[in-house]
Design an enzyme around this catalytic site. Structure first.
Site, PDB file in Angstrom:
ATOM      1  N   GLU A 267      -2.355  -6.472   7.889  1.00 33.45           N
ATOM      2  CA  GLU A 267      -1.014  -6.308   8.443  1.00 33.45           C
ATOM      3  C   GLU A 267      -0.890  -7.070   9.761  1.00 33.45           C
ATOM      4  OE1 GLU A 267       2.064  -6.119   8.356  1.00 33.45           O
ATOM      5  OE2 GLU A 267       2.485  -4.010   7.893  1.00 33.45           O
TER       6      GLU A 267
ATOM      7  N   HIS B  84       0.841  -1.204   0.000  1.00 35.10           N
ATOM      8  CA  HIS B  84       0.000   0.000   0.000  1.00 35.10           C
ATOM      9  C   HIS B  84       0.873   1.250   0.000  1.00 35.10           C
ATOM     10  CE1 HIS B  84       0.770   1.167   4.177  1.00 35.10           C
ATOM     11  NE2 HIS B  84       0.693  -0.116   4.477  1.00 35.10           N
TER      12      HIS B  84
END
Length: 193
Positions: free
Chosen positions: A90, A11
């Site tokens: 994550e 990202h």
């Protein structure tokens, strides 16, 4: 491996990345730089994806899903659907989310020393270890059926380098995870573009 090639896109930048804060499962949006990074990565993808059939995946956290949407638009596939999977979130830093490493070194010196000595197995207070993260990513990998493009997080990139690239668990947690490059995993190599 049935899921190769696999293209990984981290990202783009968030304000928490810029400030050095641990994000983990916190849903922090991309900033302007992060959107530019996602667009750059999409242009790089355009030359790689061609007409091949790909499976597209992203972490459900906004910063990764928005990165995938921007990258697909820039790659010439603005209407391309992609799936999300919680296993692509994550690593969770638990109680440490929102804190910076300098703060933790000052206020949690013993835990940080243990973390740096055995980072792969260190379980963040109320969170996960890289070993635990690797187990959930391995489960996701085992279900893939063909060439895959995924937008996710730095921790996911690190465990993919271990699971697919064969990197050591001693080294992989310390690797820098760039937000303005993509990784291409093939049967023969791992390349950064």
């Amino acid at each position: 491996m049935k899921h190769l090639p696999l293209i990984f896109v981290r990202h783009g930048e968030t304000e928490w990345n810029r400030g050095g804060k641990l994000q983990g499962h916190r849903d922090i949006p991309l900033n302007a730089m992060g959107r530019r990074q996602a667009a750059r990565n999409g242009r790089a993808l355009a030359s790689l994806i061609g007409q091949r059939d790909w499976d597209f995946w992203a972490s459900p956290l906004d910063r990764a899903s928005e990165t995938m949407r921007i990258a697909l638009r820039e790659a010439g596939r603005p209407d391309q659907a992609f799936r999300t999977d919680d296993r692509l979130r994550e690593i969770t830093y638990g109680e440490w989310e929102g804190m910076t490493l300098p703060h933790l070194f000052e206020h949690e010196p013993e835990r940080m020393k243990r973390r740096d000595q055995e980072k792969w197995l260190f379980q963040h207070p109320g969170g996960e270890s890289y070993s635990m993260l690797s187990d959930r990513v391995a489960a996701w990998l085992s279900e893939l059926h063909g060439p895959t493009i995924v937008a996710a997080h730095g921790g996911i990139m690190r465990v993919l380098l271990h699971l697919i690239g064969g990197m050591s668990t001693d080294a992989v947690p310390f690797l820098y995870a760039p937000q303005d490059r993509i990784l291409v995993f093939t049967a023969r190599q791992v390349a950064t573009i």
